[in-house]
Design an enzyme around this catalytic site. Structure first.
Site, PDB file in Angstrom:
ATOM      1  N   VAL A   2      24.384  13.886 -12.222  1.00  0.00           N
ATOM      2  CA  VAL A   2      25.369  14.403 -12.717  1.00  0.00           C
ATOM      3  C   VAL A   2      26.852  15.437 -12.485  1.00  0.00           C
ATOM      4  O   VAL A   2      25.822  16.665 -12.138  1.00  0.00           O
ATOM      5  CB  VAL A   2      24.876  14.837 -14.320  1.00  0.00           C
ATOM      6  CG1 VAL A   2      25.918  14.766 -15.586  1.00  0.00           C
ATOM      7  CG2 VAL A   2      23.650  13.368 -15.359  1.00  0.00           C
ATOM      8  N   CYS A 450       5.219  -9.604  -2.941  1.00  0.00           N
ATOM      9  CA  CYS A 450       6.373 -10.936  -2.492  1.00  0.00           C
ATOM     10  C   CYS A 450       7.789 -10.783  -3.120  1.00  0.00           C
ATOM     11  O   CYS A 450       8.290  -9.909  -3.659  1.00  0.00           O
ATOM     12  CB  CYS A 450       5.460 -12.331  -3.466  1.00  0.00           C
ATOM     13  SG  CYS A 450       6.429 -13.769  -3.654  1.00  0.00           S
ATOM     14  N   HIS A 473     -11.017  16.333   1.107  1.00  0.00           N
ATOM     15  CA  HIS A 473     -11.543  16.559  -0.271  1.00  0.00           C
ATOM     16  C   HIS A 473     -12.160  14.781  -0.538  1.00  0.00           C
ATOM     17  O   HIS A 473     -12.712  14.116  -1.449  1.00  0.00           O
ATOM     18  CB  HIS A 473     -10.427  16.008  -1.443  1.00  0.00           C
ATOM     19  CG  HIS A 473      -9.782  17.463  -1.661  1.00  0.00           C
ATOM     20  ND1 HIS A 473      -8.725  17.790  -1.340  1.00  0.00           N
ATOM     21  CD2 HIS A 473     -10.034  18.816  -1.977  1.00  0.00           C
ATOM     22  CE1 HIS A 473      -8.353  19.748  -1.133  1.00  0.00           C
ATOM     23  NE2 HIS A 473      -9.395  20.137  -2.155  1.00  0.00           N
TER      24      HIS A 473
END
Length: 522
Positions: A2, A450, A473
């Site tokens: 905006v 698909c 990790h």
């Protein structure tokens, strides 16, 4: 996003649909962080009279006995008198941050920031900055240029986004205006000549008006982009550089070929112009096919003020003949000529005919703008699909398509994608790349699905990041793109997917992996 034109249109919508003089009956929403602030706002506004609305740049000032400053941010929106069960705020949250119940109307604001202010302070701010607002009819070109000139040591990308200098300019306008002016975003104001500075202000204003016209007519603004979220320059087809630039590290798009750092070598008269409002303005009002002449405009009778169609020779009400209008070739078009935007037409629109030819073209939908072309097929003529497909059109990409089966939606999301997507097991066609939006541990992950229409789609599914390495990790890495200017700009790399503060130091260049054919967004 905006920007100023969107906020201006919201203000126009309120003025046209909400009658002045209504009193505030009730206020709801989570616009304030504490209960005390909310109760204070309700106490000050409840029972007050709605007196009008004003806009300034990217803000909307909603006036009552006090004033509410509304900033729509990136995804903000507004709804007037919509049913409570059907007032979704678009891409963002469906819960309004502010809901104002007037005597006869209800106004809801979504994904916006709202502040309570004094009306006198807001009025004073509007009067002081109205002539700098690029969306305002009161915009003064010379004053805007003077305001920009005061920031000698700042980069242009920062000055244009400064709402105290040029209210209403957002990231889209910034990137496109700098491109039209032929200026690199990192150029500083002190490097510009007076002619270049005035031309930059003019290009900013011109693209803002184009932005406003597209939003008001509902046409696609993206068709006018030359650099913003594009992989190739719309003028020279060169590679677009994407980086975070300026004080606030805003996403910046520019073309190194068309936008120079050396301002001494930039000549305004040699800059290419757009085939839009900018082309008309840059040519000094020279006659061209994009300017609607006065004889193409609906005209008002000077006697009874009835608005008549352009083809009418006399008034339909009082039969008063139409006043003589400007004829081509006698003099230059006046400044009041209408600009013929690509999104509008001053003639009767051509009929469109859509054909879904699965047997010959897969699922590509062909769009005929001229029905006479349809008859050429029976005579062995060649038919081509529209270069700008509509939103409902899906074109399956074959092996020769460099972008594969990637969609515009993924381009806007800024995800990088493998260069060769897998084939759907059931149909043997290239799959589409999607991203997970649902909250959870997989949010943001890419996957293949698909590419057929919903009624023919199979259950094919495959994660697109299965080949990504694991971080320290033990979790799968995410792919990022280098957005800093330098030799590595645009390169992809793997890094830990944990948020900042919990990331490990894993790093690996994604050489030979997914490319950067899809640009990151803002």
């Amino acid at each position: 996003m905006v920007e100023g034109p969107g906020c201006t249109l919201n203000g126009e919508k309120i003025r046209s649909r909400i009658q002045k003089g209504q009193r505030v009956k009730e206020m709801r929403g989570n616009m304030f962080t504490t209960k005390q602030e909310r109760n204070n706002a309700i106490q000050r506004l409840k029972g007050s009279q709605y007196t009008g609305v004003d806009t300034l740049g990217k803000e909307l000032l909603y006036f009552g006995s006090n004033a509410l400053r509304v900033h729509f941010g990136m995804n903000g929106s507004m709804r007037i008198n919509t049913p409570e069960r059907n007032h979704g705020g678009g891409r963002g949250s469906s819960v309004p941050v502010l809901e104002i119940h007037l005597a006869n109307d209800i106004v809801r604001f979504f994904d916006s920031t709202v502040e309570l202010r004094l009306s006198d302070d807001c009025n004073q701010r509007v009067r002081a900055l109205q002539s700098l607002d690029v969306c305002s009819p009161a915009f003064i070109h010379s004053r805007s240029a003077e305001a920009v000139r005061r920031h000698l040591g700042r980069m242009l990308c920062d000055v244009l986004l400064d709402q105290a200098v040029m209210p209403g300019v957002g990231n889209i306008i910034k990137n496109e205006a700098l491109f039209d002016a032929g200026l690199h975003p990192a150029v500083k104001v002190e490097q510009l000549s007076d002619e270049q500075l005035h031309h930059l202000v003019k290009m900013t204003r011109d693209f803002t008006l184009l932005f406003y016209k597209c939003r008001k007519s509902g046409s696609a603004l993206c068709t006018h982009y030359k650099v913003y979220k594009r992989s190739r320059c719309g003028r020279c087809s060169g590679t677009i550089t994407v980086c975070r630039l300026g004080d606030n590290a805003r996403m910046t798009y520019f073309c190194d070929r068309c936008q120079g750092r050396d301002t001494g070598s930039i000549h305004i008269s040699q800059l290419p112009v757009r085939n839009t409002l900018i082309a008309w303005a840059s040519s000094g009002g020279a006659a061209n096919e994009n300017v609607a002449k006065r004889e193409e405009e609906d005209w008002a009778c000077h006697l009874c003020t009835l608005l008549n169609q352009s083809a009418a020779k006399s008034c339909d009400a009082c039969l008063t003949p139409r006043a003589p209008v400007h004829k081509e070739g006698t003099s230059a078009p006046s400044s009041t000529d209408l600009v013929r935007y690509p999104c509008t037409a001053f003639t009767k629109p051509q009929e469109e005919r859509k054909l879904n030819w699965r047997s010959a073209f897969g699922t590509a939908t062909l769009l005929f703008s001229d029905l006479s072309k349809a008859s050429e097929l029976s005579r062995g003529g060649t038919l081509a699909s529209s270069s700008q497909p509509c939103k409902k059109m899906r074109i399956d990409a074959g092996p020769s398509n460099k972008m594969g089966a990637h969609t515009t939606a993924e381009m806007e999301r800024g995800q990088s994608s493998p260069s060769v997507p897998p084939l759907c097991a059931s149909h043997g066609r290239p799959t589409l790349l999607r991203v997970v939006h649902k909250d959870g541990e997989n949010k943001g992950r890419l996957f293949y699905t698909c590419s057929q229409p919903r009624e023919a789609k199979c259950n094919f599914f495959e994660w697109a990041d299965l080949h990504f390495p694991s971080c320290h990790h033990g979790k799968r890495c995410v792919m990022r793109t280098v957005l800093k200017l330098g030799p590595n700009n645009g390169r992809n790399f793997y890094t830990c997917g944990f948020r900042k503060g919990k990331q490990c130091d894993y790093f690996q260049w994604a050489e030979g992996g997914p490319g950067v054919s899809i640009l990151p967004g803002c």
